[in-house]
Motif scaffolding. Structure first.
Motif, PDB file in Angstrom:
ATOM      1  N   ALA A  75      21.770  13.959 -38.270  1.00 57.98           N
ATOM      2  CA  ALA A  75      23.057  13.352 -37.941  1.00 57.98           C
ATOM      3  C   ALA A  75      24.066  14.368 -37.428  1.00 57.98           C
ATOM      4  CB  ALA A  75      23.625  12.631 -39.166  1.00 57.98           C
ATOM      5  N   ARG A  76      23.776  15.657 -37.565  1.00 55.95           N
ATOM      6  CA  ARG A  76      24.724  16.666 -37.066  1.00 55.95           C
ATOM      7  C   ARG A  76      24.805  16.637 -35.545  1.00 55.95           C
ATOM      8  NH1 ARG A  76      22.316  21.110 -41.130  1.00 55.95           N
ATOM      9  NH2 ARG A  76      23.483  20.540 -42.998  1.00 55.95           N
ATOM     10  N   SER A  77      23.761  16.185 -34.900  1.00 51.48           N
ATOM     11  CA  SER A  77      23.812  16.036 -33.451  1.00 51.48           C
ATOM     12  C   SER A  77      24.541  14.741 -33.123  1.00 51.48           C
ATOM     13  CB  SER A  77      22.399  16.011 -32.865  1.00 51.48           C
ATOM     14  OG  SER A  77      22.432  15.875 -31.475  1.00 51.48           O
ATOM     15  N   TYR A  78      25.570  14.825 -32.331  1.00 57.84           N
ATOM     16  CA  TYR A  78      26.382  13.644 -32.016  1.00 57.84           C
ATOM     17  C   TYR A  78      25.537  12.553 -31.356  1.00 57.84           C
ATOM     18  CZ  TYR A  78      30.339  10.948 -30.219  1.00 57.84           C
ATOM     19  OH  TYR A  78      31.244   9.946 -29.940  1.00 57.84           O
ATOM     20  N   ILE A  79      24.606  12.978 -30.528  1.00 52.83           N
ATOM     21  CA  ILE A  79      23.645  12.097 -29.876  1.00 52.83           C
ATOM     22  C   ILE A  79      22.346  12.883 -29.773  1.00 52.83           C
ATOM     23  CG2 ILE A  79      24.294  12.829 -27.531  1.00 52.83           C
ATOM     24  CD1 ILE A  79      23.882   9.931 -26.609  1.00 52.83           C
ATOM     25  N   ASP A  80      21.214  12.205 -29.817  1.00 50.17           N
ATOM     26  CA  ASP A  80      19.935  12.909 -29.854  1.00 50.17           C
ATOM     27  C   ASP A  80      19.713  13.764 -28.614  1.00 50.17           C
ATOM     28  OD1 ASP A  80      18.787  12.440 -32.288  1.00 50.17           O
ATOM     29  OD2 ASP A  80      17.622  10.702 -31.651  1.00 50.17           O
ATOM     30  N   PHE A  81      19.153  14.951 -28.826  1.00 47.85           N
ATOM     31  CA  PHE A  81      18.669  15.768 -27.717  1.00 47.85           C
ATOM     32  C   PHE A  81      17.546  15.020 -27.001  1.00 47.85           C
ATOM     33  CE2 PHE A  81      19.682  19.706 -30.487  1.00 47.85           C
ATOM     34  CZ  PHE A  81      20.988  19.736 -30.029  1.00 47.85           C
ATOM     35  N   PRO A  82      17.224  15.396 -25.748  1.00 44.41           N
ATOM     36  CA  PRO A  82      16.103  14.759 -25.050  1.00 44.41           C
ATOM     37  C   PRO A  82      14.781  14.869 -25.800  1.00 44.41           C
ATOM     38  CG  PRO A  82      17.448  15.973 -23.504  1.00 44.41           C
ATOM     39  CD  PRO A  82      17.972  16.309 -24.870  1.00 44.41           C
ATOM     40  N   GLY A  83      14.624  15.898 -26.647  1.00 42.04           N
ATOM     41  CA  GLY A  83      13.388  16.032 -27.415  1.00 42.04           C
ATOM     42  C   GLY A  83      13.208  14.976 -28.468  1.00 42.04           C
ATOM     43  N   ASP A  84      14.263  14.268 -28.802  1.00 38.56           N
ATOM     44  CA  ASP A  84      14.180  13.138 -29.697  1.00 38.56           C
ATOM     45  C   ASP A  84      14.398  11.873 -28.873  1.00 38.56           C
ATOM     46  OD1 ASP A  84      13.708  14.792 -31.817  1.00 38.56           O
ATOM     47  OD2 ASP A  84      15.784  14.890 -32.473  1.00 38.56           O
ATOM     48  N   GLY A  85      14.248  10.731 -29.500  1.00 38.80           N
ATOM     49  CA  GLY A  85      14.252   9.518 -28.701  1.00 38.80           C
ATOM     50  C   GLY A  85      15.303   8.512 -29.042  1.00 38.80           C
ATOM     51  N   GLY A  86      16.379   8.935 -29.728  1.00 36.86           N
ATOM     52  CA  GLY A  86      17.384   7.965 -30.100  1.00 36.86           C
ATOM     53  C   GLY A  86      16.888   7.071 -31.226  1.00 36.86           C
ATOM     54  N   PHE A  87      17.152   5.773 -31.110  1.00 35.99           N
ATOM     55  CA  PHE A  87      16.817   4.811 -32.155  1.00 35.99           C
ATOM     56  C   PHE A  87      16.126   3.613 -31.508  1.00 35.99           C
ATOM     57  CE2 PHE A  87      20.391   7.300 -33.465  1.00 35.99           C
ATOM     58  CZ  PHE A  87      20.261   7.478 -34.836  1.00 35.99           C
ATOM     59  N   ALA A  88      15.152   3.042 -32.215  1.00 39.30           N
ATOM     60  CA  ALA A  88      14.437   1.888 -31.675  1.00 39.30           C
ATOM     61  C   ALA A  88      14.042   0.944 -32.795  1.00 39.30           C
ATOM     62  CB  ALA A  88      13.196   2.326 -30.906  1.00 39.30           C
ATOM     63  N   THR A  89      13.909  -0.333 -32.452  1.00 40.44           N
ATOM     64  CA  THR A  89      13.361  -1.327 -33.376  1.00 40.44           C
ATOM     65  C   THR A  89      11.860  -1.438 -33.155  1.00 40.44           C
ATOM     66  OG1 THR A  89      13.579  -3.209 -31.858  1.00 40.44           O
ATOM     67  CG2 THR A  89      15.518  -2.628 -33.196  1.00 40.44           C
ATOM     68  N   ALA A  90      11.163  -1.975 -34.143  1.00 41.30           N
ATOM     69  CA  ALA A  90       9.713  -2.136 -34.018  1.00 41.30           C
ATOM     70  C   ALA A  90       9.329  -3.092 -32.877  1.00 41.30           C
ATOM     71  CB  ALA A  90       9.117  -2.608 -35.353  1.00 41.30           C
ATOM     72  N   PRO A  91       9.948  -4.274 -32.756  1.00 39.35           N
ATOM     73  CA  PRO A  91       9.598  -5.140 -31.627  1.00 39.35           C
ATOM     74  C   PRO A  91       9.860  -4.494 -30.272  1.00 39.35           C
ATOM     75  CG  PRO A  91      10.752  -6.407 -33.301  1.00 39.35           C
ATOM     76  CD  PRO A  91      10.872  -4.967 -33.691  1.00 39.35           C
ATOM     77  N   ASP A  92      10.907  -3.656 -30.186  1.00 35.38           N
ATOM     78  CA  ASP A  92      11.191  -2.990 -28.912  1.00 35.38           C
ATOM     79  C   ASP A  92      10.093  -1.999 -28.545  1.00 35.38           C
ATOM     80  OD1 ASP A  92      13.487  -4.358 -28.357  1.00 35.38           O
ATOM     81  OD2 ASP A  92      14.863  -2.710 -28.794  1.00 35.38           O
ATOM     82  N   LEU A  93       9.514  -1.310 -29.526  1.00 33.35           N
ATOM     83  CA  LEU A  93       8.436  -0.376 -29.218  1.00 33.35           C
ATOM     84  C   LEU A  93       7.180  -1.123 -28.784  1.00 33.35           C
ATOM     85  CD1 LEU A  93       8.972   2.269 -32.025  1.00 33.35           C
ATOM     86  CD2 LEU A  93       9.457   2.512 -29.588  1.00 33.35           C
ATOM     87  N   VAL A  94       6.979  -2.329 -29.290  1.00 30.98           N
ATOM     88  CA  VAL A  94       5.884  -3.170 -28.785  1.00 30.98           C
ATOM     89  C   VAL A  94       6.177  -3.580 -27.345  1.00 30.98           C
ATOM     90  CG1 VAL A  94       4.608  -5.321 -29.098  1.00 30.98           C
ATOM     91  CG2 VAL A  94       5.254  -3.965 -31.090  1.00 30.98           C
ATOM     92  N   ARG A  95       7.411  -3.920 -27.061  1.00 32.42           N
ATOM     93  CA  ARG A  95       7.790  -4.262 -25.681  1.00 32.42           C
ATOM     94  C   ARG A  95       7.537  -3.073 -24.748  1.00 32.42           C
ATOM     95  NH1 ARG A  95      12.168  -6.769 -28.724  1.00 32.42           N
ATOM     96  NH2 ARG A  95      11.949  -9.032 -28.539  1.00 32.42           N
ATOM     97  N   PHE A  96       7.891  -1.882 -25.204  1.00 31.83           N
ATOM     98  CA  PHE A  96       7.651  -0.687 -24.395  1.00 31.83           C
ATOM     99  C   PHE A  96       6.158  -0.509 -24.138  1.00 31.83           C
ATOM    100  CE2 PHE A  96       6.836   4.003 -24.401  1.00 31.83           C
ATOM    101  CZ  PHE A  96       7.399   4.284 -23.162  1.00 31.83           C
ATOM    102  N   ALA A  97       5.339  -0.690 -25.164  1.00 23.21           N
ATOM    103  CA  ALA A  97       3.896  -0.553 -25.008  1.00 23.21           C
ATOM    104  C   ALA A  97       3.351  -1.526 -23.975  1.00 23.21           C
ATOM    105  CB  ALA A  97       3.199  -0.763 -26.355  1.00 23.21           C
ATOM    106  N   HIS A  98       3.797  -2.764 -24.037  1.00 21.58           N
ATOM    107  CA  HIS A  98       3.318  -3.751 -23.072  1.00 21.58           C
ATOM    108  C   HIS A  98       3.868  -3.490 -21.673  1.00 21.58           C
ATOM    109  CE1 HIS A  98       0.961  -6.570 -25.494  1.00 21.58           C
ATOM    110  NE2 HIS A  98       1.710  -6.139 -26.496  1.00 21.58           N
ATOM    111  N   ALA A  99       5.084  -2.967 -21.590  1.00 27.47           N
ATOM    112  CA  ALA A  99       5.647  -2.637 -20.280  1.00 27.47           C
ATOM    113  C   ALA A  99       4.861  -1.521 -19.600  1.00 27.47           C
ATOM    114  CB  ALA A  99       7.117  -2.244 -20.421  1.00 27.47           C
ATOM    115  N   LEU A 100       4.292  -0.611 -20.389  1.00 26.15           N
ATOM    116  CA  LEU A 100       3.425   0.418 -19.814  1.00 26.15           C
ATOM    117  C   LEU A 100       2.151  -0.192 -19.258  1.00 26.15           C
ATOM    118  CD1 LEU A 100       3.630   3.327 -22.428  1.00 26.15           C
ATOM    119  CD2 LEU A 100       4.599   3.295 -20.128  1.00 26.15           C
TER     120      LEU A 100
END
Length: 419
Positions: free
Chosen positions: A288-313
C-alpha cells in the motif's frame, strides 16, 4: 519460436484454443454458439466436468477446510468453456467495516498482472507501431549502448535480457501517480547487464519497467491508462483497474490485504503504512505504500474479470489470434525445480515447462497450462488457463499464511482429474 510439436498445438489454438471461440463472457448472456458448445461438452460424458471440480468435490472441500482453519480468505473460481462450475468466497474484504469477500471483490494482483504488459506490447506490434526485434534504443533514450543497442523487446518479454536492477525502495511512501511514474522511470535506467542478451533473468525489475516505458513512448499515454483502455475495457473487465491508495482505502469492493506480523497478529496493510512484512523474501514490504501499482504489478482484479481476460486471449478480442499464440508460445526451457519468480507456483510435476512472454507455460499430463501467479504481503493471486480442455482457474486471497502452492496444486489436480 518452438518445436514442431509446439507449433502443432499453436495451429489448434488458432482454431479456438480448446473450443473457446464464440463462447459468452462469464456473467453475460449466452450466445447460440455458447449453448451449442455447452451441449457438446455435456455430451462428452462425465470426464468433461471432473467430479472434484464441482460443488462438494475434493477441491471445494479442501478450500472450505482451509477457510474454517483461518488459513484462507478470498475468492476461487473454476470456469469450463465459459460456464462457472465452482465459485466460492471466504473471509472479510474489510474487517474494520465488516465487508465480506464476494465474487465481485477486487484483489491485489502483484506479479499475476505482468502479462498485461506483454499484451500491451503485442497489441502495438500487431498494429505496426513497433517490432519485437527493436532494441531499447529504438524507442528510448538515456540507456548505455550495452542496453540501447543490444537488448531487444523480445529479450525483455522473454526474461532473457541479462539485465539486473537495484532493489526497489520498499520504505518509501508515494503520494501521487506522477511520483510513482518518475520513480520507476529512474529505476529502470539504473539497470545494468549481468550477462549478454539471452541470459535468463526471470522477468525481474527492468524487464517489466522498460517495456512499460516503451508502451508510453509509442502511445503517448501512461502505462496504466493504456492498459485500462485497451485491455481491461476491451475485455469487459469492469471491476479491474490500477486503483490508487485512496480508492483502496475507501472503495468497498476492493479487498484489504492483511499482513502477518512477527508477533502473530495480522494488520491491514492499507491502514498501517508504517508496518511491513517480516517474511525474509519480502522483508519490510507493504504494497500500500505505492500510491498506484508499478508496471511489475497488475493493480486489482476480480475473479470473473480474470476469466474474461482468459477468454479474450482465446477469441481474438484483445489480440489477433497469431499474436495471442505468440504470447503463450513456449520459448526458453525452465528447470524442473525452481524457487521464486516464474517458477514459484509450478511445483506440480510437468512433462516440460517454458517461459513465454511474461508468464510460464507447462505441459502436464499432455495438456498445456498457461498462467501467472503473484504474491504481495497480505495478498496472493493466480490465474491458470487450460486451453486444451477449456478450463480457467482463479485464486485470489487477502491474508498471509495461505498454502498458496498447495491450493494451486489442488486446483490442477481437480481440473486434470488427478485426485
Amino acid at each position: 519460436m518452438g518445436s514442431d510439436s509446439v507449433r502443432g498445438v499453436g495451429r489448434r489454438r488458432l482454431l479456438g484454443w480448446g473450443g473457446w471461440g464464440g463462447l459468452a463472457v462469464v456473467g453475460g448472456a449466452q450466445s447460440a454458439g455458447a449453448r451449442t458448445a455447452h451441449a457438446a461438452a455435456a455430451a462428452t460424458g462425465p470426464r468433461a466436468i471432473p467430479r472434484d471440480t464441482r460443488p462438494g468435490g475434493a477441491y471445494d472441500r479442501y478450500l472450505a477446510k482451509l477457510a474454517a482453519e483461518d488459513r484462507f480468505s478470498g475468492v476461487v473460481l473454476l470456469s469450463h468453456r465459459g460456464r462457472t462450475v465452482l465459485s466460492r468466497s471466504y473471509g472479510m474484504a474489510d474487517k474494520e467495516k465488516g465487508i465480506r469477500n464476494h465474487e465481485g471483490t477486487a484483489f491485489n494482483l502483484s506479479s499475476a498482472g505482468k502479462p498485461f504488459g506483454a499484451v500491451a506490447v503485442l497489441q502495438l506490434a500487431q498494429r505496426g507501431r513497433l517490432r519485437l526485434s527493436d532494441t531499447v534504443g529504438t524507442h528510448l533514450t538515456g540507456f548505455p549502448e550495452s542496453i540501447a543497442d543490444k537488448v531487444t523487446i523480445h529479450h525483455l518479454l522473454s526474461g532473457i535480457s541479462g539485465l539486473d536492477t537495484p532493489e526497489e525502495d520498499l520504505q518509501r511512501v508515494f503520494r501521487s501517480r506522477e511520483e510513482v511514474r518518475e520513480f520507476y522511470e529512474k529505476w529502470a535506467r539504473q539497470a545494468k547487464p549481468v550477462g549478454p542478451p539471452g541470459t535468463p533473468t526471470d522477468h525481474a525489475g527492468a524487464e517489466v519497467a522498460i517495456p512499460a516505458l516503451i508502451v508510453e513512448a509509442v502511445t503517448g499515454m501512461t502505462y496504466w491508462d493504456y492498459v485500462e483502455e485497451h485491455i481491461f475495457k476491451r475485455c469487459g473487465m469492469t471491476g479491474t483497474a490500477f486503483f490508487t491508495r485512496p480508492q483502496w482505502l475507501t472503495d468497498p469492493h476492493i479487498a484489504h490485504s492483511y499482513m502477518r506480523q512477527a508477533d502473530g497478529s495480522r494488520v491491514d496493510a492499507v491502514r498501517n503504512l508504517d508496518k511491513g512484512s517480516p517474511d525474509p523474501l519480502q522483508l519490510g514490504k507493504n504494497p500500500a505504500r505505492s500510491y498506484i501499482d508499478f508496471p511489475g504489478d497488475g493493480g486489482f482484479a476480480t475473479a470473473p474479470d480474470l476469466v474474461r481476460f482468459a477468454h479474450a486471449l482465446g477469441d481474438g478480442t484483445v489480440l489477433d489470434r497469431p499474436y495471442a499464440e505468440l504470447l503463450t508460445a513456449a520459448k526458453i526451457p525452465l528447470a524442473p525445480q525452481g524457487g521464486g519468480g516464474l517458477r514459484a507456483h509450478r511445483t506440480t510435476p510437468a512433462d516440460a515447462a517454458f517461459t513465454t512472454y511474461m508468464m510460464p507455460v507447462s505441459l502436464i499430463d499432455g495438456q498445456w497450462l498457461n498462467g501467472r501467479a503473484g504474491v504481495n504481503p497480505g495478498s496472493l493471486a493466480s490465474w491458470n488457463i487450460y486451453p486444451d480442455s477449456g478450463w480457467v482457474g482463479v485464486v485470489l486471497g487477502n491474508h498471509d499464511d495461505a498454502p498458496f502452492q498447495e491450493i494451486i496444486e489442488q486446483e490442477m489436480n481437480a481440473v486434470l482429474g488427478k485426485t
